[in-house]
Design a protein around this motif. Sequence first.
Motif, short mmCIF file in Angstrom:
data_model
loop_
_atom_site.label_atom_id
_atom_site.label_comp_id
_atom_site.label_asym_id
_atom_site.label_seq_id
_atom_site.Cartn_x
_atom_site.Cartn_y
_atom_site.Cartn_z
N LYS A 67 -5.08 -5.04 1.15
CA LYS A 67 -5.56 -3.82 1.80
C LYS A 67 -4.88 -2.60 1.19
O LYS A 67 -3.65 -2.47 1.23
N SER A 113 0.85 -1.19 0.00
CA SER A 113 0.00 0.00 0.00
C SER A 113 0.89 1.24 0.00
O SER A 113 2.06 1.19 0.38
N THR A 143 -3.48 -9.14 3.56
CA THR A 143 -4.38 -9.66 2.54
C THR A 143 -5.46 -10.48 3.23
O THR A 143 -5.26 -11.01 4.32
N ASN A 144 -6.63 -10.58 2.59
CA ASN A 144 -7.72 -11.34 3.19
C ASN A 144 -7.80 -12.74 2.61
O ASN A 144 -6.93 -13.16 1.83
N SER A 171 1.11 -4.55 3.50
CA SER A 171 -0.25 -4.51 4.02
C SER A 171 -0.80 -5.93 4.05
O SER A 171 -0.26 -6.84 3.41
N TYR A 227 -7.10 2.62 1.87
CA TYR A 227 -6.53 1.73 2.88
C TYR A 227 -7.59 1.17 3.83
O TYR A 227 -7.31 0.28 4.62
N ASP A 228 -8.80 1.66 3.75
CA ASP A 228 -9.91 1.10 4.52
C ASP A 228 -10.52 -0.13 3.85
O ASP A 228 -11.42 -0.75 4.42
N TYR A 229 -10.04 -0.48 2.65
CA TYR A 229 -10.68 -1.53 1.86
C TYR A 229 -9.64 -2.52 1.30
O TYR A 229 -8.46 -2.19 1.13
N TYR A 230 -10.14 -3.72 0.97
CA TYR A 230 -9.33 -4.74 0.31
C TYR A 230 -9.68 -4.76 -1.18
O TYR A 230 -10.85 -4.64 -1.55
#
Length: 589
Positions: A435, A94, A428-429, A426, A126-129
Amino acid sequence: MNKKIKVLVGMLAVILIISIIVVGYYLKNLSNSVTKAKIDDWKYLSKDSYEEYVTQGYDSTGSFSIPQAQSSELSTKSLKSSFGSKSESNVGLSVGGSKNIDNFRENIKNGYFPISTDITYNGLFYDYYFETGIKKESEDLFSPSYSMAISKDPVSLKNEYYMTVGLNSNIKQTDFKRKKQNIVVVLDISGSMNSSLKSYYYDEQNSFFSKFKKNNSKMELANEAVNLMIDELNDDDRFGMVLFDNGAYLGKPLSLIKDTDIEAIKEHILEIEPRGGTNFEAGYKKGTNLFDKELLNDKEYDNRIIVITDAMPNIGTTNKSDLLKYIESNSKTGIYTSFIGVGVDFNTEVIESISNVRGANYYSISSNEQFKKILSEDFEYMVTPLVFDLNLSFESEGYDIEKIYGTDSDDKSSGNIMKVNTLFPSSTNENSESKGGVILLKLKKKDNSTDNKINLKVLYTDRDGNNHSNSQEIEFNKDEEFYENTGIRKAIALTRYANTLKSWILYERTNKDERFYINENVGILDCDYVKKDVQRILGENERVSVKLTVSEEYEDNFRNIKYYLENEKNELKDEDLKKEIDLLDILIN
């Protein structure tokens, strides 16, 4: 007699052996207790320090001076030595600079009118993936991927052309490990830190009821947050601390955690109280002086100053350009800076202008939960820059770059060049989405051109100072609305949302004859913040509250963008977008 003597001698021998064992055990424990003795090296005494004014950090001419390391290079090899191939997913990347927009959200929730710098594109991202569009694994530390889209503006219904740069690394998620750290916390103890998190200091100063407030102050939250961060440090990390108000004061020298009586230090930190003005310059310089040549030359360590403040400097150097020079000087020497802004009156305009520096980042905080997340869960990512000085050149006969969203560089583009100062790791999901893992480029299609090819070349520097390059050719040959993946669709939706909010702020804060309004002819405008929308009443950097207002024209705009986001939330299957919809509900009602 001989038999009795033998028995006596035997008994004495046993007693002697037991004595030797006991004495040995005692000496060993004594030695261990001496070895394990930890030092309470806290230096700050508020009463004795109040009149102290810092002169350290100046040379004989009064300018800023810092220790010079032999090299500012940081070791990629030592960082990568702990990486393996155990994890199925890689660490994401990020952009540096702003890492959230919590200050923006909290101002609106508490009935205050925000300023434009409260909402940044990279902070929102940065609030989202994001799905980054990576098509194959790479052995490079940084490997960009490119995704394309044609998307209709929800207001004008005109087609717009976009491309995302996906930010990918070759580092495995579960094997990521930060380097050893030399951390200096520079803590704001000025009077404005006495205000509560949910209100403005200068409002409270003028309120009869301020003395009866029950909310925790920014100071109390900051003290607790520093202790949370200390818990994340290892025995071979170093920690130091500087406090600043009218002047600057040594709280704790920079020393190894394993040699420090941490519990005693944490007790001292909880006792810190706010007072005086805000001399950021003095605090930052004194914090810099805790680093010496020997520390800066030790390549096993990264060096970082973490400034915790509400960012309202009013003593010493308050000019943002001068403050920026100090942070840039440190960056060149390998001392990087993080800012943590506290409270709804945190002045993002000050920090946004001085944190777009190599290796720098900043967060805005308004709760214990947010502090805990940043200084514990995200700590390793916050202190580990991986990629520096990224430049993307864009060559095409059919397209130009019209706008760039989500970089940390003030010089975002020059012609068809995109610049990024720093990439940080950052998370990862479970879907391998990263992210904050994209930068969005809005493209302009050239009239009458039939050439759809785009040549892209990336240049960047790693932590060792080694240069890398990557070239790709892609083709953009679509004519109707499409999205190559969910990542680019989400980035476009969030950018339109941010532009609508920035347009509203500018509309409400400018004179009637200078106002503009989003309509079906112009669509959602690409809105850069302008400094005339920042109220300047008390001084250059102090921030005062303005009551939240929404004109009828923008209520209609907010209804339109809400409907658009609800549709995108369903298409993207991303429930996180509901927080933006909920925020719009506050503005509509």
